[in-house]
Design an enzyme around this catalytic site. Structure first.
Site, PDB file in Angstrom:
ATOM      1  CE  LYS A   1      10.397 -46.768  20.961  1.00 25.54           C
ATOM      2  NZ  LYS A   1       9.688 -47.842  20.266  1.00 25.54           N
TER       3      LYS A   1
ATOM      4  CG  ASP B   1       8.399 -46.606  25.233  1.00 24.07           C
ATOM      5  OD1 ASP B   1       7.639 -45.856  25.876  1.00 24.07           O
ATOM      6  OD2 ASP B   1       8.348 -46.743  24.003  1.00 24.07           O
TER       7      ASP B   1
HETATM    8  O1  C5P Z   1       3.267 -48.895  28.996  1.00 19.97           O
HETATM    9  P1  C5P Z   1       2.607 -48.259  27.838  1.00 19.97           P
HETATM   10  O2  C5P Z   1       1.521 -47.301  28.222  1.00 19.97           O
HETATM   11  O3  C5P Z   1       3.547 -47.678  26.849  1.00 19.97           O
HETATM   12  O4  C5P Z   1       1.907 -49.437  27.073  1.00 19.97           O
HETATM   13  C1  C5P Z   1       0.782 -49.265  26.267  1.00 19.97           C
HETATM   14  C2  C5P Z   1       0.038 -50.586  26.175  1.00 19.97           C
HETATM   15  O5  C5P Z   1       0.828 -51.543  25.463  1.00 19.97           O
HETATM   16  C3  C5P Z   1      -0.230 -51.236  27.507  1.00 19.97           C
HETATM   17  O6  C5P Z   1      -1.417 -50.776  28.060  1.00 19.97           O
HETATM   18  C4  C5P Z   1      -0.325 -52.696  27.127  1.00 19.97           C
HETATM   19  O7  C5P Z   1      -1.572 -52.963  26.533  1.00 19.97           O
HETATM   20  C5  C5P Z   1       0.707 -52.825  26.038  1.00 19.97           C
HETATM   21  N1  C5P Z   1       2.031 -53.267  26.551  1.00 19.97           N
HETATM   22  C6  C5P Z   1       2.189 -54.584  26.924  1.00 19.97           C
HETATM   23  N2  C5P Z   1       3.422 -55.009  27.383  1.00 19.97           N
HETATM   24  C7  C5P Z   1       4.457 -54.169  27.447  1.00 19.97           C
HETATM   25  C8  C5P Z   1       4.316 -52.818  27.061  1.00 19.97           C
HETATM   26  C9  C5P Z   1       3.070 -52.401  26.610  1.00 19.97           C
HETATM   27  O8  C5P Z   1       1.254 -55.382  26.877  1.00 19.97           O
HETATM   28  N3  C5P Z   1       5.634 -54.616  27.867  1.00 19.97           N
END
Ligand code: C5P
Length: 293
Positions: free
Chosen positions: A9, A136
């Site tokens: 994406k 995501d």
């Molecule tokens: O959820 P995901 O593992 O993809 O996110 C990776 C990191 O990005 C999270 O641990 C966080 O530090 C940050 N993040 C965030 N807010 C979001 C998505 C991700 O702070 N909405």
């Protein structure tokens, strides 16, 4: 054996609204699927999860999102320990690139496992598992553009945008990845980027129904504030694309991929040639049609 394509994406808009009590960031983002895919194969075999991968930089244990998705599925679906799966991941999408390659792989794994084991879990449960694996991943359970809110896991699917019909994206990846947690953490030093005003996503979605010229300046990514400061090359890509007359240019997700929006494919190809002549680097690039998902 099941064979699945796993797409990626770009974020046409990523507007961060503030930091939440749980450490994540509240956001609104417009996600657009790209027909640029990794390939995964799945086979019921043995007692455990056995993962192999074409890219030796990726772990093949529980640090890999594919492994974690398969493990979570087996657990949630109460599959007996005597049952296992063999998975192979053929990577094409660059790593830590802001394209959601790993998230797509995890979503495809959930869908494929459910198919392989006779659909024991309903879509709502798969969405719940996806959200628990990463912000995501739920987006990749469906194949359309979407508005995502919350920390990115609340998905409203949208029809492909009429204003983007016939357009192309030139993607450029500089050869280094960017850590998503790092990019989010840095926002603390950029108060304006940390506290975006809500409503930008709805405005962009509305403009993308009819008017590309009005929509293009609305493409926005809060994470550019910290990332472009640290990696000026990404800023130079954008300056170059603007000078060359791209309709829009933006960093995707937490980077490092930058995209340029162009009209017909020939324009994207010309832009790519000029990019290579100017930067002369060993860049990873791709041209993708915007409307075919
Ligand atoms: O959820 P995901 O593992 O993809 O996110 C990776 C990191 O990005 C999270 O641990 C966080 O530090 C940050 N993040 C965030 N807010 C979001 C998505 C991700 O702070 N909405």
């Amino acid at each position: 054996m099941l064979e699945k394509a796993s797409s990626c994406k770009v974020n046409l808009l990523l507007n961060i609204l503030g930091k939440r009590a749980d450490g994540f960031h509240e956001l609104e983002t417009v996600l657009h699927p790209l027909n640029l895919c990794d390939r995964l194969t799945f086979e019921r075999a043995g007692e455990e999860i056995k993962l192999s991968c074409s890219d030796p930089r990726l772990p093949i244990n529980s640090k890999n999102l594919v492994f974690r998705a398969a493990d979570l599925f087996l657990d949630a679906a109460d599959i007996p320990p005597s049952e296992g799966v063999r998975i192979h991941l053929q990577k094409q999408i660059p790593l830590a690139a802001g394209l959601g390659g790993g998230s797509g792989n995890a979503a495809v794994t959930l869908l494929a496992m459910n198919e392989l084991f006779g659909h024991p879990l309903p879509p709502s449960k798969l969405a719940e598992l996806a959200a628990s694996l990463g912000s995501d991943i739920a987006f990749f359970l469906q194949g359309k553009p979407a508005l995502a809110t919350g920390r990115g896991e609340i998905i409203r699917p949208l029809e492909f945008f009429p204003a983007l019909r016939g357009t192309h994206l030139l993607l450029v990846h500089p050869g280094f990845g960017i850590s998503t947690p790092w990019a989010y953490e840095q926002l603390a030093r950029f108060p304006a980027a940390l506290r975006g005003a809500p409503g930008r996503a709805e405005r962009l979605i509305s403009l993308l129904q009819t008017d590309l010229a009005a929509a293009a300046p609305e493409f926005y990514n809060s994470l550019e504030a910290p990332v472009l400061r640290k990696y000026p090359l990404l800023e130079l890509f954008q300056e170059f694309f603007r000078e060359e007359g791209a309709l829009a240019t933006l960093m995707s997700g937490s980077g490092s991929t930058t995209f340029a929006l162009t009209g017909e494919r020939g324009q994207a190809e010309q832009l790519l040639e000029n990019l290579k002549a100017k930067f002369g680097l060993n860049l990873w690039t791709a041209i993708v049609r915007t409307s075919d998902g």
